[in-house]
Design a protein around this motif. Structure first.
Motif, mmCIF file in Angstrom:
data_model
loop_
_atom_site.group_PDB
_atom_site.id
_atom_site.type_symbol
_atom_site.label_atom_id
_atom_site.label_comp_id
_atom_site.label_asym_id
_atom_site.label_seq_id
_atom_site.Cartn_x
_atom_site.Cartn_y
_atom_site.Cartn_z
ATOM 1 N N GLY A 60 0.735 -1.399 -0.071
ATOM 2 C CA GLY A 60 0.147 0.057 0.159
ATOM 3 C C GLY A 60 0.843 1.219 0.051
ATOM 4 O O GLY A 60 0.469 2.109 0.601
ATOM 5 N N PHE A 61 2.022 1.158 -0.502
ATOM 6 C CA PHE A 61 2.811 2.313 -0.512
ATOM 7 C C PHE A 61 2.432 3.321 -1.433
ATOM 8 O O PHE A 61 1.719 2.998 -2.833
ATOM 9 N N SER A 62 2.351 4.797 -1.250
ATOM 10 C CA SER A 62 2.017 5.714 -2.292
ATOM 11 C C SER A 62 3.375 6.124 -2.944
ATOM 12 O O SER A 62 4.324 6.460 -2.167
ATOM 13 N N ASP A 63 3.226 6.438 -4.231
ATOM 14 C CA ASP A 63 4.659 7.047 -4.870
ATOM 15 C C ASP A 63 4.958 8.219 -4.560
ATOM 16 O O ASP A 63 6.083 8.646 -4.565
ATOM 17 N N ALA A 64 3.891 9.075 -4.475
ATOM 18 C CA ALA A 64 4.137 10.395 -4.298
ATOM 19 C C ALA A 64 2.929 11.197 -3.598
ATOM 20 O O ALA A 64 1.758 10.741 -3.695
ATOM 21 N N LEU A 65 3.153 11.882 -2.395
ATOM 22 C CA LEU A 65 2.135 12.501 -1.726
ATOM 23 C C LEU A 65 1.857 13.815 -2.193
ATOM 24 O O LEU A 65 2.446 14.927 -1.978
ATOM 25 N N SER A 66 0.874 14.041 -3.246
ATOM 26 C CA SER A 66 0.814 15.181 -4.023
ATOM 27 C C SER A 66 0.240 16.342 -3.320
ATOM 28 O O SER A 66 0.404 17.343 -3.316
ATOM 29 N N GLY A 67 -0.578 15.752 -2.085
ATOM 30 C CA GLY A 67 -1.008 16.833 -1.233
ATOM 31 C C GLY A 67 0.126 17.238 -0.155
ATOM 32 O O GLY A 67 -0.272 18.371 0.522
ATOM 33 N N GLU A 68 1.256 17.000 -0.319
ATOM 34 C CA GLU A 68 2.244 17.262 0.852
ATOM 35 C C GLU A 68 2.859 18.733 0.619
ATOM 36 O O GLU A 68 3.470 18.810 -0.494
ATOM 37 N N VAL A 69 2.790 19.557 1.661
ATOM 38 C CA VAL A 69 3.790 20.700 1.687
ATOM 39 C C VAL A 69 5.335 20.460 1.740
ATOM 40 O O VAL A 69 5.688 20.028 2.746
ATOM 41 N N LYS A 70 5.932 20.526 0.780
ATOM 42 C CA LYS A 70 7.399 20.447 0.739
ATOM 43 C C LYS A 70 8.131 21.347 1.337
ATOM 44 O O LYS A 70 8.409 22.546 0.746
ATOM 45 N N PRO A 71 9.218 21.051 2.130
ATOM 46 C CA PRO A 71 10.049 22.020 2.589
ATOM 47 C C PRO A 71 10.941 22.463 1.713
ATOM 48 O O PRO A 71 11.229 21.814 0.632
ATOM 49 N N ARG A 72 11.476 23.718 1.669
ATOM 50 C CA ARG A 72 12.493 24.138 0.817
ATOM 51 C C ARG A 72 13.904 24.091 0.929
ATOM 52 O O ARG A 72 14.441 24.085 2.119
ATOM 53 N N ILE A 73 14.952 23.456 0.055
ATOM 54 C CA ILE A 73 16.108 23.559 0.191
ATOM 55 C C ILE A 73 16.735 24.772 -0.789
ATOM 56 O O ILE A 73 16.472 24.607 -1.908
ATOM 57 N N LEU A 74 17.300 25.651 -0.149
ATOM 58 C CA LEU A 74 17.750 26.877 -1.052
ATOM 59 C C LEU A 74 19.365 26.514 -1.289
ATOM 60 O O LEU A 74 19.947 26.120 -0.408
ATOM 61 N N LEU A 75 19.625 26.896 -2.813
ATOM 62 C CA LEU A 75 21.000 26.620 -2.948
ATOM 63 C C LEU A 75 21.530 28.188 -3.374
ATOM 64 O O LEU A 75 20.967 28.805 -4.215
ATOM 65 N N MET A 76 22.446 28.768 -2.647
ATOM 66 C CA MET A 76 22.944 29.993 -2.853
ATOM 67 C C MET A 76 24.410 29.968 -2.798
ATOM 68 O O MET A 76 25.049 29.153 -2.225
ATOM 69 N N GLY A 77 25.054 31.051 -3.229
ATOM 70 C CA GLY A 77 26.410 31.316 -3.325
ATOM 71 C C GLY A 77 26.652 32.236 -4.359
ATOM 72 O O GLY A 77 25.960 32.706 -5.303
ATOM 73 N N LEU A 78 27.896 32.705 -4.661
ATOM 74 C CA LEU A 78 28.519 33.637 -5.569
ATOM 75 C C LEU A 78 28.229 32.879 -7.069
ATOM 76 O O LEU A 78 28.134 31.746 -7.138
ATOM 77 N N ARG A 79 28.400 33.821 -8.106
ATOM 78 C CA ARG A 79 28.410 33.269 -9.505
ATOM 79 C C ARG A 79 29.553 32.291 -9.568
ATOM 80 O O ARG A 79 30.801 32.451 -9.099
ATOM 81 N N ARG A 80 29.315 31.343 -10.419
ATOM 82 C CA ARG A 80 30.207 30.182 -10.748
ATOM 83 C C ARG A 80 30.735 29.496 -9.665
ATOM 84 O O ARG A 80 31.893 28.864 -9.642
ATOM 85 N N SER A 81 30.193 29.372 -8.455
ATOM 86 C CA SER A 81 30.497 28.418 -7.447
ATOM 87 C C SER A 81 30.187 27.077 -7.664
ATOM 88 O O SER A 81 30.859 26.108 -6.726
ATOM 89 N N GLY A 82 29.270 26.884 -8.368
ATOM 90 C CA GLY A 82 29.052 25.399 -8.862
ATOM 91 C C GLY A 82 27.533 24.831 -8.379
ATOM 92 O O GLY A 82 27.227 23.686 -8.145
#
Length: 408
Positions: A60-82
């Protein structure tokens, strides 16, 4: 021989009882822990058109919980940092060499990552040249629903400006949301010697924490990782970041500890097979070489499954509930991979003599899989309750606005 079999059965029964009761007390704890990652406005926006979907199937696993509010991961840094290269390599299986041809990011890129019910979040990739503290930006909205902030520093460049931007970003984000996990990736270390890597990490760690101390913000904790897209260090670092966003992590670790103690297994990982992020492991220390072997094994299994595992019609998935793999290493160690869900797999390390009791291991794994289902079930119930609450708020809000319009 009969006594040994009965002893094993007793041991297995005990294990089943422990597993069945382990997740039951997590419902209240989970709802409390997840509350810090979301806000009411996010709930209303995400839930107004969303529907929870739970597919019927094995366990009975669900592949995705479409109603879930997802936490954000922010990727930050200077230009060309990767930053963009990291995202492409980890979540899009791009070859590190191909990232050399990526264009510089010139706008905020948002991507949903829903590889499994546990690895579920949003990644926001911010261009280095954008000043999101400009009055035209609502930076409070950006940080309010954020679970983790990853700041990428190019270790092969002068990082004075990067440290200044890191301090500014962290201090303002902390004022908006003190629950954010602050992660610093000291990136592009593949061209540095081991001594130089340690020296860079020590220097960046000292300067960043000194700046926070001078500002009277010693309570802000920064986690530092040495990373490169040319080895597995970036996957391990992302694993550590994602684990902090999984409220069920203590339960998963406890289940893995019970499994290995009853099965003669030395080490066990719970992997997301798409991104090669391990979302949980037992309480014993993680060895980098062991983790690299797990990643290589997953690559081999998925690649061979994609070539030879499809049916004649091409329908179905190459990785399914029957998927498993056994690799005997030349040091009397056995690697054993078993499918847990459509996107999750367990990878175990054990001795050859322990693997002779494969029936016991498989039975314990079956118990582990059932316990994981209970953890999923608790999560589904929490999300359903959140959805109903948000729908009521939305209905009340629209009713109030409609009444106000009629009055005019």
């Amino acid at each position: 021989m009969l006594r040994e079999s009965r002893a094993e059965s007793s041991e297995e029964s005990s294990m089943t009882t422990e597993r069945a009761t382990a997740p039951s007390g997590e419902e209240e704890e989970e709802e409390e822990d997840t509350a810090g990652y979301y806000d009411d406005e996010d709930d209303l926006e995400a839930f107004c058109d969303a529907e929870l979907s739970c597919e019927d199937g094995v366990l009975g696993f669900s592949d995705a919980l479409s109603g879930e509010v997802k936490p954000r991961i922010l990727l930050m840094g200077l230009r060309r940092s990767g930053k963009s290269s990291i995202q492409k390599v980890v979540f899009h299986k791009m070859s590190p060499n191909e990232t050399l041809f990526l264009e510089s990011t010139n706008k905020i890129c948002r991507e949903d990552v829903s590889s499994s019910s546990f690895v579920s979040f949003q990644i926001w990739d911010f261009p280095g040249q954008i000043d999101f503290f400009d009055p035209t930006f609502d930076y409070q909205m950006i940080f309010r629903g954020t679970g983790a902030l990853i700041f990428v520093i190019d270790s092969q460049d002068d990082y004075v400006e990067a440290l200044r931007r890191l301090h500014l970003t962290v201090t303002r984000a902390y004022r908006v949301n003190p629950n954010i996990n602050f992660e610093v990736f000291i990136h592009k270390v593949d061209g540095l010697s081991d001594d130089h890597k340690i020296e860079k990490q020590r220097d960046i760690h000292k300067r960043a924490n000194t700046d926070l101390a001078d500002a009277g913000l010693e309570r802000i904790h920064l986690s530092f990782y040495l990373t490169s897209i040319y080895d597995h260090s970036i996957f391990e670092a992302f694993s550590k970041v994602v684990q902090k966003l999984i409220p069920q992590l203590p339960t998963l670790e406890n289940l893995l500890n019970i499994f290995i103690s009853n099965s003669g297994v030395e080490k066990a990982f719970l992997f997301d097979v798409v991104s090669k992020i391990y979302i949980a492991t037992d309480s014993s220390p993680v060895d980098m070489q062991t983790y690299e072997l797990c990643c290589d094994m997953i690559d081999v299994v998925i690649d061979i499954s994609c070539i030879y595992g499809l049916t004649n019609s091409g329908a179905g998935l190459p990785y399914d509930q029957e998927s498993m793999a056994i690799i005997h290493l030349n040091n009397t160690t056995v690697m054993y991979l078993k499918e847990v869900t459509k996107f999750l797999a367990m990878v175990c390390f054990l001795r050859t003599e322990s693997f002779s009791r494969k029936g016991l291991i498989d039975y314990n794994f079956h118990c582990f899989k059932k316990a994981i289902q209970e953890v999923f079930d608790v999560r589904v119930k929490v999300q359903q309750n959140r959805k109903l609450l948000s729908q009521r708020r939305w209905s009340k809000l629209t009713t109030t606005n409609g009444a106000a319009s009629s009055a005019h």
